[in-house]
Design a protein around this motif. Structure first.
Motif, PDB file in Angstrom:
ATOM      1  N   ASN A  26      -2.504  23.051 -24.526  1.00 14.04           N
ATOM      2  CA  ASN A  26      -2.975  21.954 -23.684  1.00 14.04           C
ATOM      3  C   ASN A  26      -2.250  21.917 -22.350  1.00 14.04           C
ATOM      4  OD1 ASN A  26      -4.573  19.696 -23.103  1.00 14.04           O
ATOM      5  ND2 ASN A  26      -3.013  18.282 -23.840  1.00 14.04           N
ATOM      6  N   SER A  27      -0.923  22.028 -22.376  1.00 10.75           N
ATOM      7  CA  SER A  27      -0.146  21.914 -21.143  1.00 10.75           C
ATOM      8  C   SER A  27       0.759  23.119 -20.949  1.00 10.75           C
ATOM      9  CB  SER A  27       0.702  20.630 -21.170  1.00 10.75           C
ATOM     10  OG  SER A  27       1.658  20.692 -22.219  1.00 10.75           O
ATOM     11  N   VAL A  28       1.105  23.337 -19.682  1.00 16.35           N
ATOM     12  CA  VAL A  28       2.131  24.310 -19.314  1.00 16.35           C
ATOM     13  C   VAL A  28       3.257  23.504 -18.679  1.00 16.35           C
ATOM     14  CG1 VAL A  28       2.694  26.329 -17.929  1.00 16.35           C
ATOM     15  CG2 VAL A  28       0.430  26.131 -18.967  1.00 16.35           C
ATOM     16  N   ARG A  29       4.453  23.640 -19.212  1.00 17.76           N
ATOM     17  CA  ARG A  29       5.549  22.759 -18.818  1.00 17.76           C
ATOM     18  C   ARG A  29       6.806  23.562 -18.541  1.00 17.76           C
ATOM     19  NH1 ARG A  29       6.851  17.273 -19.920  1.00 17.76           N
ATOM     20  NH2 ARG A  29       4.995  17.055 -21.219  1.00 17.76           N
ATOM     21  N   ILE A  30       7.587  23.081 -17.572  1.00 13.35           N
ATOM     22  CA  ILE A  30       8.943  23.595 -17.357  1.00 13.35           C
ATOM     23  C   ILE A  30       9.924  22.448 -17.549  1.00 13.35           C
ATOM     24  CG2 ILE A  30       8.843  23.217 -14.853  1.00 13.35           C
ATOM     25  CD1 ILE A  30      10.768  25.622 -14.550  1.00 13.35           C
ATOM     26  N   VAL A  31      10.988  22.705 -18.281  1.00 12.18           N
ATOM     27  CA  VAL A  31      12.105  21.771 -18.378  1.00 12.18           C
ATOM     28  C   VAL A  31      13.365  22.533 -17.989  1.00 12.18           C
ATOM     29  CG1 VAL A  31      13.383  20.153 -19.813  1.00 12.18           C
ATOM     30  CG2 VAL A  31      10.955  20.532 -20.265  1.00 12.18           C
ATOM     31  N   VAL A  32      14.083  22.008 -17.015  1.00 10.13           N
ATOM     32  CA  VAL A  32      15.343  22.613 -16.585  1.00 10.13           C
ATOM     33  C   VAL A  32      16.474  21.741 -17.109  1.00 10.13           C
ATOM     34  CG1 VAL A  32      16.769  23.354 -14.652  1.00 10.13           C
ATOM     35  CG2 VAL A  32      14.268  23.573 -14.524  1.00 10.13           C
ATOM     36  N   TYR A  33      17.333  22.337 -17.909  1.00  3.57           N
ATOM     37  CA  TYR A  33      18.452  21.616 -18.524  1.00  3.57           C
ATOM     38  C   TYR A  33      19.726  21.890 -17.735  1.00  3.57           C
ATOM     39  CZ  TYR A  33      15.178  21.250 -22.410  1.00  3.57           C
ATOM     40  OH  TYR A  33      14.074  20.997 -23.182  1.00  3.57           O
ATOM     41  N   GLU A  34      20.626  20.916 -17.762  1.00  2.00           N
ATOM     42  CA  GLU A  34      21.884  21.014 -17.023  1.00  2.00           C
ATOM     43  C   GLU A  34      22.645  22.281 -17.388  1.00  2.00           C
ATOM     44  OE1 GLU A  34      25.573  18.011 -16.064  1.00  2.00           O
ATOM     45  OE2 GLU A  34      24.740  18.004 -18.081  1.00  2.00           O
ATOM     46  N   ARG A  61     -11.790  33.551 -26.109  1.00  2.00           N
ATOM     47  CA  ARG A  61     -11.143  33.936 -24.856  1.00  2.00           C
ATOM     48  C   ARG A  61     -10.578  32.710 -24.132  1.00  2.00           C
ATOM     49  NH1 ARG A  61     -12.053  38.855 -22.904  1.00  2.00           N
ATOM     50  NH2 ARG A  61     -11.740  38.163 -20.751  1.00  2.00           N
ATOM     51  N   LEU A  62      -9.523  32.945 -23.360  1.00  2.00           N
ATOM     52  CA  LEU A  62      -9.033  31.931 -22.432  1.00  2.00           C
ATOM     53  C   LEU A  62     -10.010  31.853 -21.264  1.00  2.00           C
ATOM     54  CD1 LEU A  62      -5.304  33.139 -22.240  1.00  2.00           C
ATOM     55  CD2 LEU A  62      -6.182  31.284 -23.661  1.00  2.00           C
ATOM     56  N   SER A  63     -10.377  30.637 -20.863  1.00  2.00           N
ATOM     57  CA  SER A  63     -11.322  30.514 -19.752  1.00  2.00           C
ATOM     58  C   SER A  63     -10.662  30.908 -18.435  1.00  2.00           C
ATOM     59  CB  SER A  63     -11.848  29.083 -19.660  1.00  2.00           C
ATOM     60  OG  SER A  63     -10.855  28.215 -19.157  1.00  2.00           O
ATOM     61  N   ASP A  64     -11.483  31.429 -17.523  1.00  2.00           N
ATOM     62  CA  ASP A  64     -10.953  31.860 -16.219  1.00  2.00           C
ATOM     63  C   ASP A  64     -10.317  30.695 -15.477  1.00  2.00           C
ATOM     64  OD1 ASP A  64     -11.853  34.402 -16.744  1.00  2.00           O
ATOM     65  OD2 ASP A  64     -13.698  34.216 -15.568  1.00  2.00           O
ATOM     66  N   ASP A  65     -10.940  29.513 -15.559  1.00  2.00           N
ATOM     67  CA  ASP A  65     -10.421  28.357 -14.838  1.00  2.00           C
ATOM     68  C   ASP A  65      -9.056  27.935 -15.387  1.00  2.00           C
ATOM     69  OD1 ASP A  65     -10.722  26.026 -13.001  1.00  2.00           O
ATOM     70  OD2 ASP A  65     -10.709  24.919 -14.888  1.00  2.00           O
ATOM     71  N   SER A  66      -8.938  27.919 -16.722  1.00  2.00           N
ATOM     72  CA  SER A  66      -7.665  27.523 -17.325  1.00  2.00           C
ATOM     73  C   SER A  66      -6.568  28.525 -17.011  1.00  2.00           C
ATOM     74  CB  SER A  66      -7.831  27.382 -18.840  1.00  2.00           C
ATOM     75  OG  SER A  66      -8.661  26.296 -19.158  1.00  2.00           O
ATOM     76  N   VAL A  67      -6.904  29.806 -17.041  1.00  2.00           N
ATOM     77  CA  VAL A  67      -5.932  30.845 -16.705  1.00  2.00           C
ATOM     78  C   VAL A  67      -5.455  30.685 -15.274  1.00  2.00           C
ATOM     79  CG1 VAL A  67      -5.662  33.321 -16.292  1.00  2.00           C
ATOM     80  CG2 VAL A  67      -6.681  32.507 -18.428  1.00  2.00           C
ATOM     81  N   ALA A  68      -6.397  30.444 -14.355  1.00  2.00           N
ATOM     82  CA  ALA A  68      -6.028  30.291 -12.942  1.00  2.00           C
ATOM     83  C   ALA A  68      -5.085  29.102 -12.758  1.00  2.00           C
ATOM     84  CB  ALA A  68      -7.287  30.118 -12.097  1.00  2.00           C
ATOM     85  N   ARG A  69      -5.383  28.005 -13.445  1.00  2.00           N
ATOM     86  CA  ARG A  69      -4.528  26.824 -13.317  1.00  2.00           C
ATOM     87  C   ARG A  69      -3.145  27.095 -13.906  1.00  2.00           C
ATOM     88  NH1 ARG A  69      -7.395  21.539 -15.527  1.00  2.00           N
ATOM     89  NH2 ARG A  69      -5.478  20.630 -14.678  1.00  2.00           N
ATOM     90  N   ALA A  70      -3.096  27.778 -15.029  1.00  2.00           N
ATOM     91  CA  ALA A  70      -1.815  28.063 -15.671  1.00  2.00           C
ATOM     92  C   ALA A  70      -0.966  28.998 -14.816  1.00  2.00           C
ATOM     93  CB  ALA A  70      -2.051  28.671 -17.049  1.00  2.00           C
TER      94      ALA A  70
END
Length: 505
Positions: A26-34, A61-70
């Motif tokens: 559903n989401s692509v996330r980054i968490v930066v820890y100290e 398949r992964l959709s082209d739109d979702s891949v582009a956003r990710a």
């Protein structure tokens, strides 16, 4: 703790920041820890709802739109990591990339952008990391961990430090929405058929279910608001099983936009609420847990926990996080260690009935006792209570937060409840309130004697001597025996039903 002065104010010496990128269905996330520590603090947390898992169950398949956003999100995350001078970046990918035919192509592009290898998690590996996240964030957890993502559900048994074998089911919210053609009735049959007889749920009866994942956190947040719950901290939020079951049935029955305070849930996630509620409802019906416990920690924190050495993993996360906050905010951080030993001796002497968990809370409170010293005197109690109740602590439940917050409030403001937050007091039993007042009363004596200077409390023990609560002062500190000190000692004596005295030695 060498080198603290070389760090920016508010930072601890845990090395370079560590980033984890989580490429979910559903989401692509980054968490930066100290840095890498037993109680990692998140310095930065950003996500993009890309819905990579959308249509994978139908088209493969992964959709082209979702891949582009990710991929666009990953480019931004890579740049943010560079700006923050991240020392290491770990990239994880879960069900969508695992199940899609074009997943390998997407992974190659992601690796090129991130400059780091992407670990494509198997279902069992994802379950194991989720369980480690729960182990890292709870004191002696006992139950089953469930991690609900967009593409899959992972279940794994945990008992204190033991992690069982994980299993995965194709029951993520996005996947269910697709394969059921947005029919809750059809999704109901799919979930029932998949979970009926699941060995992991057979082990759940009479134990806790630890819920991990954004959709379940959103459900818990809605429940919290509906109940007007006094503490808006999701980690450790506990719902009795009967109440959870009724709430799940409500959510899957009605239009999500009609739910009270649904505006706190992003519009992209709202359509998944009913599917998350449906899965949780079947888990409750089949597994019969005693309670649903929300975990704010999952795969990412599980990976950090795995990266620690054995000695660091054995540390108590609550005490580490309390010690770290005390070091950043107290006048003399090592005074907290003195206070722990001083109150240990007092509580043993008076024979106060204290569980292992309550002892941890007391020790953590000792590290936090001086964090509000820079505030205006009239507001130190209020500020300390607010900071402690809402801090990003691990390894403590909500009653424990209430104990620590109230103990430090009483330490500053006296032992009456007139000004203590009535909402936080709602979380505390009579026993917890009594223990918090006792600790707060003891701290009021300790700080008047030591002035927050390390090394003084070991010379001024407070113990029971022939059934009299006795504060011993060395002769050279005899002038400290003021009326104010006597009054505070007498107040504690009344709480403990003991006469008091100050003895010069």
């Amino acid at each position: 703790m060498e080198g603290r002065r070389e760090l920016p104010p508010g930072r601890l010496p845990y090395g370079a920041p560590v980033a984890i990128v989580d490429i979910g269905s559903n989401s692509v996330r980054i968490v930066v820890y100290e840095g890498l520590s037993r109680a990692p603090a998140a310095m930065f947390n950003e996500k993009e709802l890309c819905a990579l898992g959308r249509s994978v169950a139908v088209t493969g398949r992964l959709s082209d739109d979702s891949v582009a956003r990710a991929l666009s999100a990953l480019k931004r995350f890579r740049k943010l990591a560079d700006v923050m001078k991240v020392g290491s970046m770990h990239v994880l990918a879960t069900a969508a990339a695992r199940d899609a035919a074009n997943g390998p192509d997407f992974i190659r592009d992601a690796e090129s952008i991130c400059g780091s290898p992407v670990e494509l998690l198997s279902g069992k590996r994802e379950a194991h990391l989720s369980a480690l996240g729960v182990l890292s964030g709870f004191f002696r957890p006992d139950g089953v961990v469930g991690d609900l993502g967009g593409g899959s559900l992972e279940l794994v048994d945990v008992a204190k430090k033991r992690v069982g074998a994980g299993v995965t089911f194709p029951l993520g919210g996005i996947r269910l929405q697709d394969v059921s053609e947005r029919s809750i009735k059809k999704a109901d049959r799919i979930v029932r058929d998949a979970l009926e007889g699941a060995a992991s749920l057979a082990k759940l009866k009479g134990r806790a279910f630890y819920a991990v994942g954004g959709t379940w956190r959103a459900l818990a947040h809605l429940h919290m608001v509906q109940k007007n719950y006094p503490l808006h901290v999701l980690h450790g939020y506990t719902i009795p099983v009967k109440e959870a079951l009724e709430f799940c049935r409500l959510v899957r029955r009605v239009d999500p936009d009609t739910l009270p305070s649904v505006g706190i849930v992003s519009s992209d996630r709202r359509p998944l609420l009913a599917y998350g509620a449906l899965v949780l409802e079947h888990i409750i019906r089949i597994g019969k847990p005693t309670e649903i416990v929300m975990s704010g920690l999952g795969v990412r924190e599980g990976l950090l926990y795995e990266l620690l050495d054995e000695e660091a993993r054995r540390e108590d996360a609550l005490l580490v996080s309390a010690r770290d906050l005390g070091w950043l905010r107290a006048r003399a951080p090592r005074h907290g260690d003195d206070l722990i030993e001083w109150t240990d001796r007092l509580f043993r002497s008076v024979d106060i009935d204290e569980t292992a968990e309550e002892r941890r809370w007391r020790h953590a409170a000792c590290h936090l006792a001086d964090l509000a010293w820079r505030a205006h005197p009239d507001y130190r109690g209020e500020q300390a209570l607010d900071v402690i109740a809402h801090a990003a602590f691990m390894g403590v439940d909500h009653p424990g937060r209430a104990f620590m917050a109230l103990a430090i409030f009483y330490r500053h403001m006296g032992l009456l409840d007139d000004e203590a937050s009535p909402r936080i007091r709602e979380l505390a039993s009579t026993r917890i309130l009594d223990r918090a007042r006792t600790l707060g009363g003891a701290m009021r004596i300790a700080y008047l004697v030591s002035a927050a200077v390390a090394g003084t409390l070991p010379r001024t023990p407070l113990t029971l001597k022939r059934d009299v609560l006795t504060l011993k002062l060395p002769a050279e500190l005899g002038d400290l025996a003021s009326d104010r000190l006597k009054n505070r000692l007498n107040r504690l004596g009344r709480l403990l039903a003991r006469p008091t005295q100050i003895e010069l030695v």
